[in-house]
Design a protein around this motif. Structure first.
Motif, short mmCIF file in Angstrom:
data_model
loop_
_atom_site.label_atom_id
_atom_site.label_comp_id
_atom_site.label_asym_id
_atom_site.label_seq_id
_atom_site.Cartn_x
_atom_site.Cartn_y
_atom_site.Cartn_z
N VAL A 1 0.88 -1.31 0.08
CA VAL A 1 0.08 0.18 0.02
C VAL A 1 0.84 1.16 0.07
CG1 VAL A 1 -1.98 1.11 1.14
CG2 VAL A 1 -1.88 -1.18 1.08
N HIS A 2 2.04 1.34 0.65
CA HIS A 2 2.76 2.26 0.86
C HIS A 2 3.49 2.80 -0.36
CE1 HIS A 2 2.61 3.15 5.22
NE2 HIS A 2 2.63 1.72 5.34
N ASP A 3 3.57 1.72 -1.28
CA ASP A 3 4.53 2.33 -2.50
C ASP A 3 3.32 2.10 -3.62
OD1 ASP A 3 6.79 2.02 -1.18
OD2 ASP A 3 7.18 0.26 -1.27
N LEU B 1 -3.11 -4.47 8.97
CA LEU B 1 -3.97 -4.68 8.29
C LEU B 1 -4.41 -3.99 6.87
CD1 LEU B 1 -6.69 -4.47 11.17
CD2 LEU B 1 -7.39 -5.57 9.03
N GLU B 2 -3.01 -3.66 6.25
CA GLU B 2 -2.84 -3.18 4.90
C GLU B 2 -3.42 -3.82 3.78
OE1 GLU B 2 1.02 -1.23 5.16
OE2 GLU B 2 0.36 -0.11 6.59
N GLY B 3 -3.74 -5.06 4.10
CA GLY B 3 -4.29 -6.05 3.00
C GLY B 3 -4.86 -7.39 3.76
N GLN C 1 8.35 -4.32 13.91
CA GLN C 1 9.30 -4.24 12.58
C GLN C 1 8.57 -3.17 11.82
OE1 GLN C 1 7.43 -7.05 10.19
NE2 GLN C 1 8.51 -6.42 8.36
N HIS C 2 7.15 -2.81 11.78
CA HIS C 2 6.59 -2.05 11.02
C HIS C 2 5.93 -1.03 12.01
CE1 HIS C 2 3.32 -1.52 7.63
NE2 HIS C 2 3.62 -0.27 8.18
N ALA C 3 6.45 0.23 11.83
CA ALA C 3 5.87 1.46 12.72
C ALA C 3 4.68 1.95 12.32
CB ALA C 3 6.82 2.47 12.68
N ALA C 4 3.69 0.97 12.78
CA ALA C 4 2.34 1.27 12.05
C ALA C 4 1.19 1.37 13.34
CB ALA C 4 1.51 0.07 11.31
N PHE C 5 1.64 1.23 14.56
CA PHE C 5 0.86 1.16 15.76
C PHE C 5 0.95 2.37 16.77
CE2 PHE C 5 1.82 -2.95 14.03
CZ PHE C 5 0.45 -3.68 13.84
N PRO D 1 0.32 7.61 8.78
CA PRO D 1 -1.07 7.48 8.29
C PRO D 1 -1.91 6.26 8.99
CG PRO D 1 0.66 6.48 6.82
CD PRO D 1 1.29 6.95 8.28
N HIS D 2 -1.38 5.69 9.89
CA HIS D 2 -1.82 4.16 10.33
C HIS D 2 -3.02 4.61 11.49
CE1 HIS D 2 2.22 3.26 8.73
NE2 HIS D 2 1.58 2.33 8.52
N ILE D 3 -3.98 5.43 10.95
CA ILE D 3 -4.96 5.92 12.02
C ILE D 3 -5.98 4.70 12.14
CG2 ILE D 3 -6.97 7.39 12.06
CD1 ILE D 3 -5.50 9.10 9.81
N GLU E 1 -1.37 10.97 3.36
CA GLU E 1 0.08 10.45 3.77
C GLU E 1 0.03 8.82 3.64
OE1 GLU E 1 -1.52 12.80 5.60
OE2 GLU E 1 0.16 14.35 5.11
N MET E 2 -1.03 8.24 3.57
CA MET E 2 -1.01 6.84 3.22
C MET E 2 -1.22 6.57 1.61
SD MET E 2 -0.71 3.86 4.85
CE MET E 2 -1.06 2.26 4.53
N GLU E 3 -2.25 7.25 1.16
CA GLU E 3 -2.42 7.18 -0.51
C GLU E 3 -1.78 8.50 -0.91
OE1 GLU E 3 -4.74 6.68 1.91
OE2 GLU E 3 -6.34 5.31 1.28
ZN LIG Z 1 2.25 1.20 7.03
#
Ligand SMILES: [Zn+2]
Length: 331
Positions: A76-78, A301-303, A226-230, A162-164, A101-103
């Motif tokens: 999603v980020h790319d 939950l990006e996919g 690992q993924h700074a999504a939280f 963007p990980h709201i 910031e996400m899309e």
């Molecule tokens: Zn992300």
């Protein structure tokens, strides 16, 4: 850059909506005897990635044709939309995304398409976004980061997190914003959208209560991912996310990374490191041997794959799995 949009106050008028609930089955308004004069058309809604799709689906149920632009497995980020994607959005009645910031491709998309034909919903509108100091996965070299440190050019995106959607409370705000847009596009179904959104938000609120309850008395409030999504989730429940940039679920970590991790693990007494995928056993073995931690799954939950969706996996289910997983550290 960021819009300083005002918080929508819709959604505050939901109280008392329960009266409609018992009438759900009788909501059909079309009069079969007059179907020559008026054909009921369902609106077409294009959503970007999975949580936007799931939130929207829960508000529309069968009242709209909702599609998901980014299939599971897409990074999603790319992502950049193809000409076909742009055409699909142009042909829709409503287009729903999470945030610029996400899309990151949305601003240029909006310059391209005819906005009189499609209603655009920024689901994060009105939500205070977190400024991110953490290094995102894109600039994976510490050296590169150091070079940029005194550089004012911050155009690589994701300096705003963007990980709201990963915060069950902010998710409810996104649902309300989505609902308001759908009502604008399809006012005939206003009552249904209100009832559906309210029903779904009650589930999200129950999820919020589960998280709150689980972490209320936890002594350790730090987790390593690992993924700074939280960050939004951490903010909501007073937790501390430590994100490790450059730690991938596919590549074995470098000796330098392992040393950094060892130090962190010792410092924090960590027993788990959270990955977004089921990691290969080789990486798990390396981390277990070298650093003395176990890996656990925490989904951003990006996919969500079609197979999983068909099996009944959805936002709430994944968030419950995430909660169980987080309880291994937060306790
Ligand atoms: Zn992300």
């Amino acid at each position: 850059m960021m819009k300083t949009s005002k918080l929508l106050t819709i959604g505050l008028s939901i109280t008392g909506v329960g009266v409609f609930m018992s009438g759900c089955g009788a909501a059909e308004q079309a009069d079969p005897s007059s179907d020559n004069s008026h054909t009921e058309e369902t609106i077409k809604v294009v959503t970007t990635f999975y949580p936007m799709y799931d939130f929207t689906k829960n508000v529309t149920q069968d009242l709209a044709e909702v599609s998901l632009l980014l299939p599971a497995g897409t990074e999603v980020h790319d992502f950049e939309p193809s000409a076909k994607d742009v055409a699909e959005i142009q042909e829709a009645d409503v287009f729903i995304y999470n945030s610029e910031e996400m899309e990151t491709w949305v601003p240029s998309l909006l310059d391209t398409i005819d906005l009189t034909e499609v209603l655009v919903i920024d689901a994060s509108e009105g939500i205070a976004l977190i400024e991110n100091e953490a290094v995102e996965e894109h600039h994976d070299s510490d050296h590169e980061h150091a070079v940029h440190e005194h550089d004012h050019e911050e155009e690589h995106g994701h300096t705003i997190d963007p990980h709201i959607w990963l915060d069950p409370v902010l998710a409810q705000e996104e649902v309300n914003t989505i609902k308001a847009g759908l009502i604008e596009a399809d006012p005939e179904n206003e009552e249904n959208y209100e009832v559906n959104a309210d029903t779904y938000n009650q589930k999200l609120e129950a999820l919020n209560q589960e998280y709150k309850e689980a972490f209320k008395e936890a002594e350790n409030r730090t987790f390593v991912t690992q993924h700074a999504a939280f960050a939004y989730l951490a903010q909501q429940y007073d937790l501390n996310q430590v994100a490790i940039a450059g730690l991938s679920s596919e590549e074995e970590p470098s000796p330098a990374k392992l040393a950094e991790l060892s130090q962190l693990v010792d410092q924090e007494g960590m027993e788990y490191i959270y990955f977004e995928d089921n990691s290969s056993s080789k990486i798990a073995e390396t981390l277990a041997n070298e650093v003395g931690v176990e890996l656990a799954l925490l989904s951003p939950l990006e996919g969500v794959s079609q197979a999983d969706q068909d099996a009944g996996v959805d936002y709430i289910k994944v968030m419950k799995n995430n909660l169980e997983s987080l309880k291994k550290s937060i306790r």
